[in-house]
Design a protein around this motif. Structure first.
Motif, mmCIF file in Angstrom:
data_model
loop_
_atom_site.group_PDB
_atom_site.id
_atom_site.type_symbol
_atom_site.label_atom_id
_atom_site.label_comp_id
_atom_site.label_asym_id
_atom_site.label_seq_id
_atom_site.Cartn_x
_atom_site.Cartn_y
_atom_site.Cartn_z
ATOM 1 N N ALA A 287 -34.572 174.332 65.783
ATOM 2 C CA ALA A 287 -33.526 175.159 65.172
ATOM 3 C C ALA A 287 -33.724 176.643 65.442
ATOM 4 O O ALA A 287 -32.758 177.381 65.668
ATOM 5 C CB ALA A 287 -33.463 174.903 63.670
ATOM 6 N N THR A 288 -34.961 177.098 65.424
ATOM 7 C CA THR A 288 -35.233 178.538 65.543
ATOM 8 C C THR A 288 -35.808 178.952 66.888
ATOM 9 O O THR A 288 -35.784 180.133 67.236
ATOM 10 C CB THR A 288 -36.223 178.976 64.442
ATOM 11 O OG1 THR A 288 -37.494 178.359 64.684
ATOM 12 C CG2 THR A 288 -35.718 178.596 63.066
ATOM 13 N N GLY A 315 -27.513 159.279 56.003
ATOM 14 C CA GLY A 315 -26.875 160.508 56.441
ATOM 15 C C GLY A 315 -27.332 160.910 57.832
ATOM 16 O O GLY A 315 -28.229 160.293 58.409
ATOM 17 N N PRO A 316 -26.743 161.949 58.409
ATOM 18 C CA PRO A 316 -27.110 162.383 59.756
ATOM 19 C C PRO A 316 -28.570 162.837 59.837
ATOM 20 O O PRO A 316 -29.083 163.495 58.924
ATOM 21 C CB PRO A 316 -26.157 163.553 60.028
ATOM 22 C CG PRO A 316 -25.046 163.389 59.036
ATOM 23 C CD PRO A 316 -25.648 162.756 57.827
ATOM 24 N N GLU A 333 -35.818 164.941 60.748
ATOM 25 C CA GLU A 333 -35.350 165.303 59.417
ATOM 26 C C GLU A 333 -33.946 164.796 59.185
ATOM 27 O O GLU A 333 -33.200 164.523 60.142
ATOM 28 C CB GLU A 333 -35.369 166.824 59.238
ATOM 29 C CG GLU A 333 -34.427 167.569 60.171
ATOM 30 C CD GLU A 333 -34.529 169.080 60.044
ATOM 31 O OE1 GLU A 333 -35.361 169.561 59.261
ATOM 32 O OE2 GLU A 333 -33.761 169.778 60.744
ATOM 33 N N LEU A 334 -33.595 164.651 57.911
ATOM 34 C CA LEU A 334 -32.200 164.460 57.539
ATOM 35 C C LEU A 334 -31.540 165.824 57.486
ATOM 36 O O LEU A 334 -32.142 166.794 57.012
ATOM 37 C CB LEU A 334 -32.095 163.770 56.177
ATOM 38 C CG LEU A 334 -32.462 162.288 56.114
ATOM 39 C CD1 LEU A 334 -32.344 161.781 54.677
ATOM 40 C CD2 LEU A 334 -31.571 161.456 57.044
ATOM 41 N N VAL A 335 -30.319 165.907 57.951
ATOM 42 C CA VAL A 335 -29.612 167.187 58.003
ATOM 43 C C VAL A 335 -29.429 167.769 56.597
ATOM 44 O O VAL A 335 -29.419 168.991 56.413
ATOM 45 C CB VAL A 335 -28.262 167.015 58.715
ATOM 46 C CG1 VAL A 335 -27.444 168.301 58.651
ATOM 47 C CG2 VAL A 335 -28.482 166.606 60.180
ATOM 48 N N ASN A 336 -29.351 166.907 55.593
ATOM 49 C CA ASN A 336 -29.156 167.400 54.221
ATOM 50 C C ASN A 336 -30.419 168.004 53.611
ATOM 51 O O ASN A 336 -30.387 168.511 52.487
ATOM 52 C CB ASN A 336 -28.606 166.295 53.320
ATOM 53 C CG ASN A 336 -29.571 165.124 53.150
ATOM 54 O OD1 ASN A 336 -30.767 165.215 53.444
ATOM 55 N ND2 ASN A 336 -29.042 164.003 52.670
ATOM 56 N N GLY A 337 -31.542 167.950 54.335
ATOM 57 C CA GLY A 337 -32.776 168.579 53.871
ATOM 58 C C GLY A 337 -33.580 167.760 52.892
ATOM 59 O O GLY A 337 -34.664 168.196 52.455
#
Length: 376
Positions: A287-288, A315-316, A333-337
């Motif tokens: 992501a970073t 979930g995604p 990871e799950l996108v929802n954190g």
């Protein structure tokens, strides 16, 4: 010291002298590139049934102390080094590495060209091996037969062999803000300490724990530890993880725990040619784009690549981290954190602390979950 030999599955024999206890030991030959931290390496349960070859030329300088163990015993099957130090030089040392290996009946070998061994393992891959010394020294054919008759690491279910038999609690430093159920698949001592330092009370459960056992704690979060063996055999841990995911508890996994979470999200695992074992391995946050220098110890990995996004029953999901050296998946990871895991060791003892903030991320996820609960 008496003669000792390291016998590899491919028939190559390296002759040296005994180091630690005399006798016979069998395991998978792997190499570790760490220049320091041999005590933490030897006591890491993830090295169960492995013969560790140290690439650092001199081992044992700082002796052995009572503070740096990552578990209650040495877990490696054997230890192969080039040049054991003749003198311990550290004020914290209570004994020498040689004496501790002998005390715990760990068979080792010294005086071999470890660079040559590592070259073989890099080119041919990690393989079955054995160290033989003293009365265990027989003919090369007999020793090679013993090496080949042992089970390989692929298909080995080892978590139960290193897990705690009884639950225990590591109290938070100061007032407990959160409570975490941690499944011990081969947990290192520093992991509960890192959580405790952040106000987390850690309830460590055996690898055989059920979802009811987890619920009985009333946890704010769920943790999957590191550990040895083939993740493809860990169906019970995967099933438990799916139940926890369905319940919506914040989840964090490390190393073996990354592979378990990945499997629960529908990803497959595979055996690496020679694995990642060291304390200076670069990992990219997808992501970073930031790079963290990490401590690692794994011979298996999740299938996938940088940029992968996928649908799960919860979930995604997506690949969150990859190794900058070879592109191997280092986190999902799950996108929802709600759930995330990494293949490396943010608790890093010994090793760099670049990724220690992942424990803060886990605490933040529990805090967010608690806030959601109050709103609902």
């Amino acid at each position: 010291m008496s003669k000792a030999v390291l016998v590899l599955e491919n028939g190559q024999v390296f002759t040296g002298r005994s180091f630690g206890a005399e006798g016979e030991t069998l395991g998978e030959a792997v190499f570790c590139t760490a220049m320091t931290g041999y005590q933490e390496t030897l006591t890491d349960p993830s090295y169960h049934r492995q013969i560790v070859v140290a690439t650092a030329p001199q081992i044992g300088n700082t002796g052995w102390n009572t503070e740096d163990d990552e578990s209650a015993k040495i877990w490696v099957a054997g230890y192969a080094v080039r040049n054991p130090t003749r003198r311990v030089s550290n004020w914290r040392a209570s004994t020498s590495l040689q004496d501790e290996l002998e005390k715990q009946d760990v068979v080792g070998i010294a005086g071999i060209d470890t660079r040559a061994v590592v070259r073989v393992l890099r080119e041919a891959g990690s393989m079955r091996a054995g160290i033989f010394s003293g009365p265990a020294l027989t003919t090369t054919d007999d020793m090679l037969a013993a090496v080949k008759n042992q089970q390989g690491m692929a298909g080995s279910n080892l978590a139960d062999e290193v897990s705690t038999s009884e639950p225990y609690v590591v109290k938070a430093d100061g007032d407990a803000k959160y409570r975490v159920a941690a499944i011990d698949l081969g947990i290192k001592s520093n992991t509960p300490r890192m959580l405790a330092a952040r106000g987390v009370e850690v309830h460590v459960l055996p690898a055989t724990a059920t979802f009811d056992d987890v619920q009985a704690i009333g946890p704010d979060g769920f943790f999957l530890s590191n550990g040895p063996g083939d993740p493809a055999t860990a169906d019970r841990a995967v099933d438990l993880t799916k139940k926890v995911l369905a319940a919506g508890l914040p989840m964090f996994g490390i190393c073996f725990g990354n592979q378990i979470l990945g499997r629960a999200l529908g990803r497959k695992t595979y055996k690496l040619k020679f694995g990642h074992r060291g304390i200076n391995i670069p990992v990219k946050d997808v992501a970073t784009g930031e790079i963290a220098i990490t401590s690692q110890n794994h011979g298996f990995a999740l299938e996938g690549a940088e940029g992968d996004e996928f649908e799960t029953d919860f979930g995604p999901g997506r690949v969150s981290h990859v190794c900058a050296n070879d592109g191997v998946v280092e986190g999902v990871e799950l996108v929802n954190g709600k759930a995330f895991s990494v293949q490396y060791h943010p608790e890093a003892a010994a090793g760099p602390h670049d990724a220690a903030n992942l424990f803060d991320k886990f605490v933040a996820a529990m805090q967010a979950h608690a806030t959601e609960g109050k709103r609902s």
